[in-house]
Scaffold this motif. Structure first.
Motif, short mmCIF file in Angstrom:
data_model
loop_
_atom_site.label_atom_id
_atom_site.label_comp_id
_atom_site.label_asym_id
_atom_site.label_seq_id
_atom_site.Cartn_x
_atom_site.Cartn_y
_atom_site.Cartn_z
N ARG A 24 1.04 -1.24 -0.09
CA ARG A 24 -0.07 0.10 -0.01
C ARG A 24 0.75 1.40 0.15
O ARG A 24 0.51 2.17 -0.86
CB ARG A 24 -0.94 0.02 1.31
N THR A 25 2.02 1.24 0.77
CA THR A 25 2.90 2.38 0.80
C THR A 25 3.58 2.60 -0.45
O THR A 25 3.73 3.69 -1.08
CB THR A 25 4.09 2.10 1.98
N ASP A 75 2.25 1.78 -3.56
CA ASP A 75 1.46 2.21 -4.22
C ASP A 75 1.14 3.80 -4.17
O ASP A 75 1.06 4.57 -5.16
CB ASP A 75 0.12 1.48 -4.25
N GLU A 76 1.41 4.35 -3.04
CA GLU A 76 1.19 5.67 -2.61
C GLU A 76 2.37 6.68 -3.16
O GLU A 76 2.40 7.59 -3.39
CB GLU A 76 0.68 5.91 -1.33
N HIS A 77 3.63 6.15 -2.64
CA HIS A 77 4.75 6.80 -2.90
C HIS A 77 5.64 6.50 -3.98
O HIS A 77 6.55 5.83 -3.98
CB HIS A 77 5.67 6.61 -1.66
N CYS A 114 8.64 12.09 -5.60
CA CYS A 114 7.43 11.37 -4.97
C CYS A 114 6.15 12.01 -5.12
O CYS A 114 6.10 13.15 -4.73
CB CYS A 114 7.63 10.96 -3.42
N ARG A 152 3.48 11.42 -3.49
CA ARG A 152 2.87 11.63 -2.20
C ARG A 152 3.34 12.63 -1.33
O ARG A 152 2.93 13.72 -0.86
CB ARG A 152 2.58 10.39 -1.52
N CYS A 153 4.65 12.64 -0.91
CA CYS A 153 5.21 13.44 -0.17
C CYS A 153 6.09 14.54 -0.86
O CYS A 153 6.87 15.39 -0.08
CB CYS A 153 6.41 12.81 0.93
N THR A 204 10.18 6.96 2.72
CA THR A 204 9.07 5.93 2.88
C THR A 204 9.13 4.76 2.24
O THR A 204 8.72 3.70 2.39
CB THR A 204 7.75 6.68 3.14
N ASN A 205 9.21 5.20 0.89
CA ASN A 205 9.25 3.92 -0.26
C ASN A 205 10.39 3.13 -0.09
O ASN A 205 10.32 1.92 -0.27
CB ASN A 205 9.55 4.88 -1.58
#
Length: 93
Positions: A20-21, A23-25, A34, A36-37, A45-46
């Motif tokens: 899930r992480t 997929d977001e990052h 990134c 997301r961030c 985070t990735n």
């Protein structure tokens, strides 16, 4: 001889959260940041999520187009079913 490795429920939960992480990052192909961030990717985070997959010897699922390649004018091309098909046609004036 092949061996089968079974993962515990806790390991599967960790891999699910890591997926899930990831997929977001996602690091954008166009900007290198990134999505997301907004840090230069891959973000920390990735990296942590990828390390989870490395720890368990698994590969994450990838989503085609997640890096938004259209922003750098990348596009899909189609190939003919038979690459040699154009060699058999004759040009007759």
């Amino acid at each position: 001889m092949a061996t089968t490795v079974y993962l515990s429920a806790a390991a599967i939960d960790q891999l699910t959260a890591a997926q899930r992480t990831l997929d977001e990052h996602v690091t954008s192909s166009a900007t290198g940041y990134c999505l997301r961030c907004h840090l230069i990717g891959p973000c920390p985070t990735n990296d942590q999520a990828a390390a989870t997959f490395t720890r368990y010897g698994r590969l994450p699922r990838r989503t085609p187009g997640a890096t938004r390649p259209q922003l750098i004018n990348a596009r899909r091309i189609t190939a003919s079913p038979d690459p040699a098909a154009h060699l058999t046609r004759r040009y007759i004036p």
